[in-house]
Write an enzyme that holds these catalytic residues in place. Sequence first.
Site, mmCIF file in Angstrom:
data_model
loop_
_atom_site.group_PDB
_atom_site.id
_atom_site.type_symbol
_atom_site.label_atom_id
_atom_site.label_comp_id
_atom_site.label_asym_id
_atom_site.label_seq_id
_atom_site.Cartn_x
_atom_site.Cartn_y
_atom_site.Cartn_z
ATOM 1 N N HIS A 130 -11.377 7.164 4.682
ATOM 2 C CA HIS A 130 -10.483 8.314 4.792
ATOM 3 C C HIS A 130 -11.212 9.555 4.291
ATOM 4 C CE1 HIS A 130 -6.384 6.011 4.704
ATOM 5 N NE2 HIS A 130 -6.658 6.422 5.928
ATOM 6 N N ARG A 132 -10.013 5.719 10.867
ATOM 7 C CA ARG A 132 -8.553 5.600 10.917
ATOM 8 C C ARG A 132 -7.924 6.604 11.892
ATOM 9 N NH1 ARG A 132 -6.539 2.737 6.485
ATOM 10 N NH2 ARG A 132 -8.052 1.143 5.912
ATOM 11 N N CYS A 176 -5.026 9.563 -3.390
ATOM 12 C CA CYS A 176 -4.291 8.611 -2.563
ATOM 13 C C CYS A 176 -2.854 8.414 -3.064
ATOM 14 C CB CYS A 176 -5.007 7.261 -2.537
ATOM 15 S SG CYS A 176 -6.418 7.199 -1.430
ATOM 16 N N ARG A 209 0.153 -1.653 7.674
ATOM 17 C CA ARG A 209 0.720 -0.446 7.064
ATOM 18 C C ARG A 209 1.674 0.306 8.006
ATOM 19 N NH1 ARG A 209 -3.136 3.176 3.502
ATOM 20 N NH2 ARG A 209 -1.041 3.638 2.702
ATOM 21 N N ASP A 232 0.810 -1.225 0.000
ATOM 22 C CA ASP A 232 0.000 0.000 0.000
ATOM 23 C C ASP A 232 0.838 1.268 0.000
ATOM 24 O OD1 ASP A 232 -2.387 -1.345 -0.067
ATOM 25 O OD2 ASP A 232 -2.719 -1.279 2.095
#
Length: 274
Positions: free
Chosen positions: A171, A142, A265, A96, A71
Amino acid sequence: MPVASRTPRPRRYLMCRPDFFEVTYAINPWMDPVVPVDTGLAVSQWERLHGALVEAGHTVELIDPLPGLPDMVYAANGATVVDGKVLGARFRNEERAAEGAAYLNWFRHNGFTDTLEPRHLNEGEGDLLTTRSYILAGHGFRSTAEGHREAEEYFGRPVVSLELVDPRFYHLDTALAVLDGDEIMYNPGAFSDESRATLERLFPDAILATADDAEAFGLNALSDGRNVFLAETAHALAERLREHGFTPRPINLSELFKGGGSVKCCTLELRTAA
């Protein structure tokens, strides 16, 4: 009434080639390890985005991708940069976690002297979006409210906390995009009633996305003040942007959708001091 002409401003971005992109775990509703991923196609789509940004006059820096961090291509999550100051990322999911150190290390070796390793959860520009007057900050899936306060103290700018309530828009940058100054576009259905009222009060002239365009990652977009790079399937949103004087730049990142991200992103803006 004629639409005022828009002026693009050259930007500087950080990106990461998806050489190791794959979906082997699921930490958002878009990820399904059973669905095959074509890494070569992901790279070629990413290269078209990179080329489009360079062609538009922007500077793009690159961070080396690391094996085992699929990612890492979603560079926006790696940090938040405002006025030349770098707030690192602290990820909620263990898969992550190592990305935070990798990105902060890049900044410290590339001329950024004011950096902070965060104590609280924040997933970079995934949840911290900068307008002229505010830093808009998402929480609910998150990043945390404590992370918002840490960002406000570090950057010395007002932070507006916004609660996300739809897990598909986990997000803030999947539910809202900054277009120019204090102009934004967003998906009302992604926010709690209180946060939606806050957006309506602060941004009464915002562009509202349809449900279809939001689900097509149309709001995971990047704007330089005139050109708006966004998912090519966000048709209604592109038309609304034209009505407001922006120039839509459709991009096909369908393979990277499988990880839960699109144009924004993949790009981390490197904002220098004014």
